[in-house]
Design an enzyme around this catalytic site. Sequence first.
Site, PDB file in Angstrom:
ATOM      1  N   ARG A 232       0.857  -1.179   0.000  1.00 37.03           N
ATOM      2  CA  ARG A 232       0.000   0.000   0.000  1.00 37.03           C
ATOM      3  C   ARG A 232       0.896   1.232   0.000  1.00 37.03           C
ATOM      4  O   ARG A 232       1.933   1.263   0.656  1.00 37.03           O
ATOM      5  CB  ARG A 232      -0.909   0.020   1.235  1.00 37.03           C
ATOM      6  CG  ARG A 232      -2.020  -1.024   1.221  1.00 37.03           C
ATOM      7  CD  ARG A 232      -3.081  -0.680   0.177  1.00 37.03           C
ATOM      8  NE  ARG A 232      -4.212  -1.583   0.216  1.00 37.03           N
ATOM      9  CZ  ARG A 232      -4.354  -2.666  -0.525  1.00 37.03           C
ATOM     10  NH1 ARG A 232      -3.399  -3.009  -1.377  1.00 37.03           N
ATOM     11  NH2 ARG A 232      -5.439  -3.416  -0.432  1.00 37.03           N
ATOM     12  N   GLU A 261      -3.236   7.398  -4.488  1.00 37.62           N
ATOM     13  CA  GLU A 261      -3.513   6.975  -5.862  1.00 37.62           C
ATOM     14  C   GLU A 261      -5.003   7.089  -6.156  1.00 37.62           C
ATOM     15  O   GLU A 261      -5.830   6.955  -5.251  1.00 37.62           O
ATOM     16  CB  GLU A 261      -3.031   5.532  -6.083  1.00 37.62           C
ATOM     17  CG  GLU A 261      -3.723   4.497  -5.201  1.00 37.62           C
ATOM     18  CD  GLU A 261      -3.118   3.118  -5.335  1.00 37.62           C
ATOM     19  OE1 GLU A 261      -3.890   2.197  -5.666  1.00 37.62           O
ATOM     20  OE2 GLU A 261      -1.899   2.937  -5.108  1.00 37.62           O
ATOM     21  N   HIS A 279      -0.911   0.088  -9.892  1.00 42.06           N
ATOM     22  CA  HIS A 279      -1.579  -0.853  -8.987  1.00 42.06           C
ATOM     23  C   HIS A 279      -2.150  -2.043  -9.765  1.00 42.06           C
ATOM     24  O   HIS A 279      -3.341  -2.367  -9.674  1.00 42.06           O
ATOM     25  CB  HIS A 279      -2.693  -0.150  -8.196  1.00 42.06           C
ATOM     26  CG  HIS A 279      -3.011  -0.850  -6.898  1.00 42.06           C
ATOM     27  ND1 HIS A 279      -3.548  -0.190  -5.814  1.00 42.06           N
ATOM     28  CD2 HIS A 279      -2.876  -2.136  -6.505  1.00 42.06           C
ATOM     29  CE1 HIS A 279      -3.731  -1.038  -4.818  1.00 42.06           C
ATOM     30  NE2 HIS A 279      -3.335  -2.231  -5.228  1.00 42.06           N
TER      31      HIS A 279
END
Length: 316
Positions: A232, A261, A279
């Site tokens: 993360r 993000e 991601h």
Amino acid sequence: MLKHLLVLIELAPEGLARVEAAGFKAHVALSAQDKVLSIKALGPCIHAVLTNGSTGIAAAHIAALPKLEIICSLGAGYEKIDLDAALARNIVVTNGPGTNDASVADHAMALLMSVVRGIPKADAAVRLGQWAKLRQPRPMISGKKLGILGLGNIGMQIAQRGMHGFGMTVGYHSRRPRENTTFLYFETPIALAQWADFVIIATPGGAGTLHLVDSAVLHALGPDGFLVNIARGSVVDTAALAQALVQAKIAGAALDVVDGEPDVPAELVRLDNLVLTPHIAGRSPEAVAATVQLVIDNLNAHFGGQPVLTPVSLER
């Protein structure tokens, strides 16, 4: 009776089709505005929510869904789901552990190889006709010391790839030593970084790991060290990382996740010793199919009066 599912995350059309074929009416709300409008219009009829760890669902939104019975997190993380609010309403929360571990571990190694070997920069140079520009030596991967921050299921798969695929010595830091492993355990992230050539972050997100990798850890990793984050974005102090990269306090970094993000800080975008991906570590076709199927299985179990397969403990 048809069950209404509020989908707060991006899901491929085939995934949505599979959910609806299983008997659930999907209502997609990706932006903050769409979420507010959907909850206002559909709140009284929503039975289930599909989200993920980095999107979550807040207490105020849970309160606006009076018929909500279950919240499913796509993937292992659930750090931004308000578990206290769910517990107060006896709402079931599920996640998807194990469904994308191999995909994430593969991507972690791909990012490590990309940044250490300078592959994106070399590719760009060749395409610009600058064949000789980036032919200087780059570090090897094989035989180096691999530090893993968080030796859960994904961390273990990364460790196995490093040890068996590249002959690496593996060390790790977790909240406590993991049983039945011979990997080297380090009491702190700083101690791990001081020892390692490369550090890969594989921790959960949330308050317990906020800025676990800070300026002190980056200083310990040193000017020849590389950092990879597939966990993360919140685990890394972004400002400290940017400074470390600009000032060559570490050799490079590769991030599949960034804090805040999908907005990427401008100071990161400008750096040429940083590799970025959006991601996607867990987004292989195989992993996506498995995560969606687990959501469907959990929804069917719950609405069929059976225990869900992968419950998140709500006891604090």
